[in-house]
Design an enzyme around this catalytic site. Structure first.
Site, PDB file in Angstrom:
ATOM      1  N   GLY A   1       0.829  -1.213   0.000  1.00 54.63           N
ATOM      2  CA  GLY A   1       0.000   0.000   0.000  1.00 54.63           C
ATOM      3  C   GLY A   1       0.856   1.251   0.000  1.00 54.63           C
TER       4      GLY A   1
ATOM      5  N   GLY B   1      -0.454   4.968  -0.732  1.00 53.01           N
ATOM      6  CA  GLY B   1      -1.520   5.566   0.081  1.00 53.01           C
ATOM      7  C   GLY B   1      -1.040   6.723   0.930  1.00 53.01           C
ATOM      8  N   GLN B   2      -1.920   7.165   1.846  1.00 53.40           N
ATOM      9  CA  GLN B   2      -1.626   8.370   2.637  1.00 53.40           C
ATOM     10  C   GLN B   2      -0.348   8.208   3.463  1.00 53.40           C
ATOM     11  OE1 GLN B   2      -3.988   9.226   6.057  1.00 53.40           O
ATOM     12  NE2 GLN B   2      -3.542  11.414   6.021  1.00 53.40           N
TER      13      GLN B   2
ATOM     14  N   ASP C   1       2.277  -1.494  -4.607  1.00 46.64           N
ATOM     15  CA  ASP C   1       0.895  -1.013  -4.530  1.00 46.64           C
ATOM     16  C   ASP C   1       0.085  -1.781  -5.558  1.00 46.64           C
ATOM     17  OD1 ASP C   1      -0.374   1.748  -3.165  1.00 46.64           O
ATOM     18  OD2 ASP C   1      -1.527   0.919  -4.836  1.00 46.64           O
TER      19      ASP C   1
ATOM     20  N   TYR D   1     -14.181  -1.366  10.032  1.00 46.77           N
ATOM     21  CA  TYR D   1     -12.766  -0.957  10.134  1.00 46.77           C
ATOM     22  C   TYR D   1     -12.241  -1.257  11.545  1.00 46.77           C
ATOM     23  CZ  TYR D   1      -8.879   2.462  10.220  1.00 46.77           C
ATOM     24  OH  TYR D   1      -7.661   3.087  10.338  1.00 46.77           O
TER      25      TYR D   1
ATOM     26  N   LYS E   1      -9.463  -3.887  12.965  1.00 45.72           N
ATOM     27  CA  LYS E   1      -8.293  -3.457  13.750  1.00 45.72           C
ATOM     28  C   LYS E   1      -8.174  -4.285  15.032  1.00 45.72           C
ATOM     29  CE  LYS E   1      -6.561  -0.335  11.047  1.00 45.72           C
ATOM     30  NZ  LYS E   1      -5.442  -0.778  10.191  1.00 45.72           N
TER      31      LYS E   1
END
Ligand code: SER
Length: 325
Positions: free
Chosen positions: A8, A11-12, A34, A143, A147
């Site tokens: 990833g 991403g941010q 990615d 989400y 987690k």
């Protein structure tokens, strides 16, 4: 010296973590991957890039072998608000990428970092100074469920198979480089862009809603510090509370007005995001991270605001110049 594979990477977090890691360990020792080939452009600097769907365990395992990777940074995530639109997809992606990371970590002896989040807490969790070890049974988002499950699974792989799994519970992350997508805390990034462009912002989270937030340089520092920490000092692993600042929309608006005095804030509350925000802590107690691996943030709200306004302003001036405005 580590050989790292980042999932990833476009991403941010990844788009800033990859250059940060390359600055520490060297360009060739950090393999950015990615699922989206186009995201390569968003990762500054040189170094290997591979297109990889983290749900394809065979391709993932092949790359770990090819580059002789010893540390996996699993940054694949569907965030909180987007996850609610398709919970099954969010589960498959969030847990799928983690499961492959842990299996490959076990098979090849790799350390595994996976971020957790303030989303791992829910409406039964103490809201103020949320302790490191506390109630996590009432996540209101898929989400958050991912987690909590991810924290348990990562600790299981450590205790059962000796995989060196480590994690932090990130607050909302604020950065001027790559925007977040589909999170509940996204307003705290969008507000800076709106302040610089228009001098006004319509906020989808209510006044008086406090959440932990963190400026990206502190988040990057936390990841490296934790992964470099002496394992003998770690009483916890998955996952550490880390905190830097907690504010509500009115407080961040007041901080912005020091730089943009005429800044106007109005509200158009998104009920889905508001319900999620209401279930999360107001502020976490991060004393275990401070004691066990020396966590210490550098940015508070005024320092972050000063830098965000400056950097977002430079970006806007640059794009206006490029468009001949
Ligand atoms: N920033 C994330 C979100 O809002 C929380 O970790 O979904």
């Amino acid at each position: 010296m580590k050989r790292i594979l980042v999932l990833g990477a476009g991403g941010q977090v990844g788009s800033e973590l990859v250059p940060h890691l390359r600055g520490i360990y060297g360009n060739d020792r950090v393999i950015a991957t990615d699922v989206n080939a186009g995201r390569r452009e968003g990762i500054p600097g040189d170094g290997p890039f591979e297109v990889l769907d983290a749900l394809d365990g065979e391709a993932f395992n092949h790359l770990v072998g090819k580059y002789r990777v010893d540390t996996i940074f699993n940054l694949v995530a569907v965030l909180s608000a987007t996850g609610e639109r398709n919970p099954e997809l969010a589960w498959n992606i969030n847990i799928g990428a983690l499961t492959h990371s842990l299996c490959i970590g076990k098979e090849r002896g790799c350390a595994v970092f996976t971020p957790s989040s303030i989303g791992a807490f829910g409406k039964d969790t103490p809201k103020d100074k949320t302790p490191q070890d506390t109630i996590q049974r009432a996540s209101t988002t898929i989400y958050g469920v991912c987690k909590v499950a991810g924290e348990l699974l990562s600790d299981y792989y450590f205790h059962r198979f000796g995989v060196d799994t480590r994690s932090v519970r990130f607050p909302g992350l604020i950065s001027h480089v790559t925007p977040p997508g589909g999170g509940t805390t996204d307003y705290a990034v969008e507000i800076f862009h709106a302040a610089v462009r228009e001098g006004a912002f319509t906020c989808n989270i209510k006044a008086g809603t406090y959440m932990d937030m963190m400026y990206m340089p502190d988040a990057l520092d936390a990841v490296v510090r934790l992964m470099e920490a002496d394992p003998a000092r770690l009483k916890h692993r998955n996952s550490f509370n880390i905190a830097a600042m907690s504010f509500d929309p009115e407080e961040i608006a007041a901080a912005i007005r020091r730089h943009v005095p005429a800044f106007r804030l109005s509200y158009d509350v998104d009920p889905v995001k508001q319900a999620i925000a209401d279930s999360w802590p107001n502020s976490m107690d991060d004393s275990c991270a401070r004691e066990e691996w020396g966590w210490r943030p550098a940015y508070d709200l005024p320092a972050m605001t000063r830098e965000m306004i400056e950097k977002v302003g430079e970006k806007l001036a640059g794009s206006n110049a490029a468009r001949g405005l």
